[in-house]
Design a protein around this motif. Sequence first.
Motif, PDB file in Angstrom:
ATOM      1  N   UNK A  88      -2.088   2.120   4.513  1.00 47.90           N
ATOM      2  CA  UNK A  88      -1.367   3.206   3.875  1.00 47.90           C
ATOM      3  C   UNK A  88      -1.260   3.548   2.529  1.00 47.90           C
ATOM      4  N   UNK A  89      -2.984   3.077   2.136  1.00 47.69           N
ATOM      5  CA  UNK A  89      -3.356   3.215   0.934  1.00 47.69           C
ATOM      6  C   UNK A  89      -4.834   4.155   0.741  1.00 47.69           C
ATOM      7  N   UNK A  90      -5.109   4.412  -0.058  1.00 45.64           N
ATOM      8  CA  UNK A  90      -6.231   5.056  -0.607  1.00 45.64           C
ATOM      9  C   UNK A  90      -7.685   3.925  -0.527  1.00 45.64           C
ATOM     10  N   UNK A  91      -8.733   3.885  -0.488  1.00 41.83           N
ATOM     11  CA  UNK A  91      -9.352   3.454  -0.270  1.00 41.83           C
ATOM     12  C   UNK A  91      -9.805   2.529  -1.200  1.00 41.83           C
ATOM     13  N   UNK A 220       2.565   2.475   4.697  1.00 41.26           N
ATOM     14  CA  UNK A 220       2.526   3.780   3.795  1.00 41.26           C
ATOM     15  C   UNK A 220       2.742   3.382   2.244  1.00 41.26           C
ATOM     16  N   UNK A 221       2.392   2.877   1.555  1.00 42.09           N
ATOM     17  CA  UNK A 221       2.041   1.974   0.613  1.00 42.09           C
ATOM     18  C   UNK A 221       2.028   2.673  -0.790  1.00 42.09           C
ATOM     19  N   UNK A 222       1.279   3.712  -0.685  1.00 47.98           N
ATOM     20  CA  UNK A 222       0.245   4.817  -1.336  1.00 47.98           C
ATOM     21  C   UNK A 222       1.966   5.474  -1.792  1.00 47.98           C
ATOM     22  N   UNK A 223       1.921   5.578  -0.635  1.00 50.95           N
ATOM     23  CA  UNK A 223       3.165   7.238  -0.381  1.00 50.95           C
ATOM     24  C   UNK A 223       4.169   6.871  -0.664  1.00 50.95           C
ATOM     25  N   UNK A 224       4.703   5.481  -0.518  1.00 49.81           N
ATOM     26  CA  UNK A 224       5.783   5.034  -0.803  1.00 49.81           C
ATOM     27  C   UNK A 224       6.095   4.403  -2.333  1.00 49.81           C
ATOM     28  N   UNK A 225       4.865   4.315  -3.306  1.00 49.93           N
ATOM     29  CA  UNK A 225       4.344   4.256  -4.394  1.00 49.93           C
ATOM     30  C   UNK A 225       4.726   2.878  -4.640  1.00 49.93           C
ATOM     31  N   UNK A 226       4.796   1.742  -3.991  1.00 51.82           N
ATOM     32  CA  UNK A 226       4.645  -0.128  -3.697  1.00 51.82           C
ATOM     33  C   UNK A 226       4.050  -0.115  -5.331  1.00 51.82           C
ATOM     34  N   UNK A 242      -8.970 -18.992   8.831  1.00 51.63           N
ATOM     35  CA  UNK A 242      -9.752 -18.871   7.697  1.00 51.63           C
ATOM     36  C   UNK A 242     -10.323 -17.469   6.258  1.00 51.63           C
ATOM     37  N   UNK A 243      -9.978 -16.600   7.343  1.00 51.83           N
ATOM     38  CA  UNK A 243     -10.708 -15.569   7.099  1.00 51.83           C
ATOM     39  C   UNK A 243     -10.589 -15.460   6.110  1.00 51.83           C
ATOM     40  N   UNK A 244     -10.931 -14.203   5.079  1.00 57.27           N
ATOM     41  CA  UNK A 244     -10.789 -13.641   3.822  1.00 57.27           C
ATOM     42  C   UNK A 244      -9.157 -12.962   4.416  1.00 57.27           C
ATOM     43  N   UNK A 245      -8.623 -12.373   3.353  1.00 60.04           N
ATOM     44  CA  UNK A 245      -7.392 -11.687   3.101  1.00 60.04           C
ATOM     45  C   UNK A 245      -7.279 -10.558   2.169  1.00 60.04           C
ATOM     46  N   UNK A 246      -6.287 -10.241   2.422  1.00 60.22           N
ATOM     47  CA  UNK A 246      -6.324  -7.893   1.995  1.00 60.22           C
ATOM     48  C   UNK A 246      -5.452  -8.504   0.538  1.00 60.22           C
ATOM     49  N   UNK A 247      -5.936  -7.548  -0.109  1.00 56.52           N
ATOM     50  CA  UNK A 247      -5.331  -7.042  -2.172  1.00 56.52           C
ATOM     51  C   UNK A 247      -5.246  -5.585  -1.810  1.00 56.52           C
ATOM     52  N   UNK A 248      -4.385  -4.993  -1.578  1.00 59.00           N
ATOM     53  CA  UNK A 248      -3.748  -3.629  -2.477  1.00 59.00           C
ATOM     54  C   UNK A 248      -2.681  -4.078  -3.356  1.00 59.00           C
ATOM     55  N   UNK A 249      -3.645  -2.873  -5.012  1.00 65.94           N
ATOM     56  CA  UNK A 249      -3.152  -2.806  -5.657  1.00 65.94           C
ATOM     57  C   UNK A 249      -3.077  -1.399  -5.951  1.00 65.94           C
ATOM     58  N   UNK A 250      -1.481  -0.247  -6.879  1.00 61.17           N
ATOM     59  CA  UNK A 250      -1.489   0.821  -6.394  1.00 61.17           C
ATOM     60  C   UNK A 250      -2.246   1.766  -7.947  1.00 61.17           C
ATOM     61  N   UNK A 251      -2.783   2.724  -7.251  1.00 63.34           N
ATOM     62  CA  UNK A 251      -4.282   3.389  -7.982  1.00 63.34           C
ATOM     63  C   UNK A 251      -3.300   3.490  -9.701  1.00 63.34           C
ATOM     64  N   UNK A 311      -6.162   3.974  15.246  1.00 62.01           N
ATOM     65  CA  UNK A 311      -5.556   3.907  15.062  1.00 62.01           C
ATOM     66  C   UNK A 311      -3.476   3.660  15.088  1.00 62.01           C
ATOM     67  N   UNK A 312      -3.274   3.353  13.875  1.00 66.58           N
ATOM     68  CA  UNK A 312      -1.731   2.239  13.807  1.00 66.58           C
ATOM     69  C   UNK A 312      -0.931   2.768  14.616  1.00 66.58           C
TER      70      UNK A 312
END
Length: 423
Positions: A88-91, A220-226, A242-251, A311-312
């Motif tokens: 639930x993040x923006x690209x 819904x990370x973006x909408x929740x404002x995480x 060992x697959x590469x991980x992921x990261x979300x950072x609010x805009x 879709x999730x």
Amino acid sequence: MSSNTLEYAITLDQQDSLARYREEFYLLQDKIYMDGNSLGLLSTRAEKKLFELLESWKTLGVDGWTEGKHPWYFMAEQLGDRMAPLVGGEKSEVIATGSTTTNLHQMVSTFYRPSGKRTKILADELNFPSDIYALQSQIRVHGLDPEEHLVRVKSEDGLTLDENRIIDAMTDDIALIVLPSVLYRSGQVLDMKTLTQVAREKGIVIGFDLSHSIGAVTHELHNWDVDFAFWCTYKHLNGGPGAVGGLFINERHFGKEAGLAGWFGSDKTKQFDMDHTMTAAPDAGAYQIGTPHVLSLAPLLGSLEMFEELGMDKVREKSLALTRFMLDCIDDELQEYSFGIGNPLDDSRGGHLLLQHNEAARICQALKAQGVVPDFRAPDGIRLAPVALYNSFKDVWEAVQILKTIMKEELYKEFPNERGVVA
């Protein structure tokens, strides 16, 4: 029709709109795989993309960075774009990079700036050990004592967390909050929306470890404002060991200097200027550190296609149906064998169940010997994860029947009640 029969399981499989995806995975021969919350199975799509990347290395050499079907130089950003809907993040807010722990280190080093009264990090006593180790080490970097400055919310039952207790612990000396989205033992899903809302009101930065929720639970990370989140991709996303991980950072935080700088955090147009003054990427890409592990990114190119097609919401719907059916079967078949249920019984659970038994370690070994692959979590936990993309309702029914036989015939007594080196 009874809800715990083989016939009913087969009926559910016939009605399952996701059933066709099972054929795309390499199912282990003569085994029922219930450990997808530790390592998801290989799909033919993931395998194909890995071979395509190997081919680009073989035929293009260094030019594979910018040429071919999947130029390596932009893969982290492109996969971030594709993972964004899963959280639930923006690209622009998502990047494929690092590992769970290195991404946590990146976020804590970026946001944890103890000063004045705000010097403490809030976590919980049930979190995965690697996260706690990282938080302790980050506190030490600032010359502080983790015993004093790492606050861990207590669990009343040793399995779940009370969100009200977490909120009560959001005192004015807390500088940062790091919590799991789904508890790795019990599978409890925390109310991320409410926790984030309260943290925002109190002016505290909050982040979540999504390792046990991404690909199994909607977000819904973006909408929740995480503020931030981080995760691995080898569990429900089936990205491989060992697959590469992921990261979300609010805009909201774009432009904030990364705590740990490295050249792959550069603006892509400036990176090869080789200037000793870094021009950071304008989005989540700024929080990359080193060169991407291209061959460990490759399987995600294929595995994410399935989530994009479905879709999730559909994945989550089947995940809950599988665990609900398994709970029904357990309730009907295993009541006399002293099992405890360690996960929430309502839908506030992730993609796995936790059975508790004082012989859990040897029961897990017996399950493997009888063709069911679970995993053991000390001290007494048997985790079973029926995965929406490749497990069937028949798998669930048969796994419970096998467990019943193991208990009825006491087959577990053939094994020592201790875990292996890798549990």
